[in-house]
Motif scaffolding. Sequence first.
Motif, PDB file in Angstrom:
ATOM      1  N   LYS A   4      13.344  16.562  19.628  1.00 48.83           N
ATOM      2  CA  LYS A   4      11.934  16.662  18.936  1.00 48.83           C
ATOM      3  C   LYS A   4      12.082  17.484  17.602  1.00 48.83           C
ATOM      4  O   LYS A   4      11.393  17.073  16.756  1.00 48.83           O
ATOM      5  CB  LYS A   4      10.972  17.473  19.875  1.00 48.83           C
ATOM      6  N   CYS A   7      13.557  14.999  15.159  1.00 47.10           N
ATOM      7  CA  CYS A   7      12.630  13.981  14.965  1.00 47.10           C
ATOM      8  C   CYS A   7      11.485  14.646  13.995  1.00 47.10           C
ATOM      9  O   CYS A   7      11.137  13.926  12.534  1.00 47.10           O
ATOM     10  CB  CYS A   7      11.977  13.385  15.956  1.00 47.10           C
ATOM     11  N   SER A   8      11.153  15.791  14.252  1.00 47.75           N
ATOM     12  CA  SER A   8      10.118  16.295  13.331  1.00 47.75           C
ATOM     13  C   SER A   8      10.612  16.721  11.966  1.00 47.75           C
ATOM     14  O   SER A   8       9.688  16.693  10.975  1.00 47.75           O
ATOM     15  CB  SER A   8       9.668  17.867  13.811  1.00 47.75           C
ATOM     16  N   VAL A  12       7.930  11.252   7.805  1.00 50.12           N
ATOM     17  CA  VAL A  12       7.140   9.998   8.399  1.00 50.12           C
ATOM     18  C   VAL A  12       6.128   9.485   7.522  1.00 50.12           C
ATOM     19  O   VAL A  12       5.278  10.417   7.114  1.00 50.12           O
ATOM     20  CB  VAL A  12       6.636  10.039   9.919  1.00 50.12           C
ATOM     21  N   ASP A  93       3.570  10.141  17.906  1.00 51.26           N
ATOM     22  CA  ASP A  93       4.571  11.043  17.900  1.00 51.26           C
ATOM     23  C   ASP A  93       5.884  10.996  19.198  1.00 51.26           C
ATOM     24  O   ASP A  93       6.923  11.229  19.020  1.00 51.26           O
ATOM     25  CB  ASP A  93       4.195  12.559  18.074  1.00 51.26           C
ATOM     26  N   GLU A  94       5.269  10.144  20.234  1.00 51.50           N
ATOM     27  CA  GLU A  94       6.009   9.988  21.241  1.00 51.50           C
ATOM     28  C   GLU A  94       7.169   8.708  21.069  1.00 51.50           C
ATOM     29  O   GLU A  94       8.265   8.808  21.345  1.00 51.50           O
ATOM     30  CB  GLU A  94       5.283   9.613  22.476  1.00 51.50           C
ATOM     31  N   LEU A  96       7.711   7.933  17.916  1.00 45.07           N
ATOM     32  CA  LEU A  96       8.777   8.599  16.913  1.00 45.07           C
ATOM     33  C   LEU A  96       9.920   9.485  17.386  1.00 45.07           C
ATOM     34  O   LEU A  96      10.992   9.346  16.836  1.00 45.07           O
ATOM     35  CB  LEU A  96       7.934   9.497  15.739  1.00 45.07           C
ATOM     36  N   ALA A  97       9.632  10.163  18.367  1.00 45.28           N
ATOM     37  CA  ALA A  97      10.829  11.018  18.839  1.00 45.28           C
ATOM     38  C   ALA A  97      12.013  10.198  19.418  1.00 45.28           C
ATOM     39  O   ALA A  97      12.977  10.709  19.632  1.00 45.28           O
ATOM     40  CB  ALA A  97      10.314  11.718  19.984  1.00 45.28           C
ATOM     41  N   THR A 107       5.997   3.843   8.682  1.00 44.92           N
ATOM     42  CA  THR A 107       5.091   3.107   9.562  1.00 44.92           C
ATOM     43  C   THR A 107       4.133   2.172   8.920  1.00 44.92           C
ATOM     44  O   THR A 107       3.709   2.405   7.713  1.00 44.92           O
ATOM     45  CB  THR A 107       4.203   4.062  10.493  1.00 44.92           C
ATOM     46  N   TYR A 110      -0.544   2.152  11.406  1.00 48.42           N
ATOM     47  CA  TYR A 110      -1.174   3.602  12.069  1.00 48.42           C
ATOM     48  C   TYR A 110      -1.892   4.341  11.086  1.00 48.42           C
ATOM     49  O   TYR A 110      -2.003   5.449  10.629  1.00 48.42           O
ATOM     50  CB  TYR A 110      -0.041   4.538  12.404  1.00 48.42           C
ATOM     51  N   ALA A 113      -3.628   7.925  12.191  1.00 46.61           N
ATOM     52  CA  ALA A 113      -2.573   8.759  12.385  1.00 46.61           C
ATOM     53  C   ALA A 113      -2.630   9.986  11.402  1.00 46.61           C
ATOM     54  O   ALA A 113      -2.784   9.790  10.471  1.00 46.61           O
ATOM     55  CB  ALA A 113      -1.325   8.196  12.901  1.00 46.61           C
ATOM     56  N   LYS A 115      -0.321  11.487   9.710  1.00 50.51           N
ATOM     57  CA  LYS A 115       0.955  11.431   9.109  1.00 50.51           C
ATOM     58  C   LYS A 115       0.521  11.151   7.614  1.00 50.51           C
ATOM     59  O   LYS A 115      -0.616  10.612   7.127  1.00 50.51           O
ATOM     60  CB  LYS A 115       1.836  10.278   9.595  1.00 50.51           C
TER      61      LYS A 115
END
Length: 175
Positions: A4, A7-8, A12, A93-94, A96-97, A107, A110, A113, A115
């Motif tokens: 996580k 990914c963070s 994004v 986020d799930e 993207l992880a 993306t 979305y 979202a 982002k």
Amino acid sequence: MDEKEECSQIPVISIVGGKSNSGKTTLLEKLIREAKRRGWRVATLKHDVHGFEMDQPGKDTWRHDRAGADVVAISSPKRIAVLERVSDDQPLDEVLARIQGVDVIFTEGYKHANKPKIEVYRSAVHQELFSKLEDLIAIASDVEFDNGIPCFGLDDVQGICDLIESKFGVKGSAG
């Protein structure tokens, strides 16, 4: 660093537009080409509210899916694809992880979202900007906006990628 955290740290950026045929996919194709020219590893994530099929009827993976497998993967020397059955739409986020090993994730689809967003605006299609200004890092448009948000021409992917480099520190394998 756990999955996580990694990914963070991957920027994004959502390519959004108020309507269909606004030019999101066309801009995204150009951004991907420019990012690859700069040596960036790029992931894209497209949201499809209607559902999709990637398999071809009759092929082995299609048969595995139809038999009830929850996850079907296919691997070759150049590509890997994993199709997973889910019960409902997964939070961004799930999803993207699951993406690792890239310098930037774009993306498309979305638009609500949380982002950073680049809005595609074409005067022939839109009446006004779709996004809240505080959500935008840039606008790609065929007209100028004087609202404090950087505005680029629809073909100025060098300028947009320069902004992404400076704002998010994206360097890629060549940088």
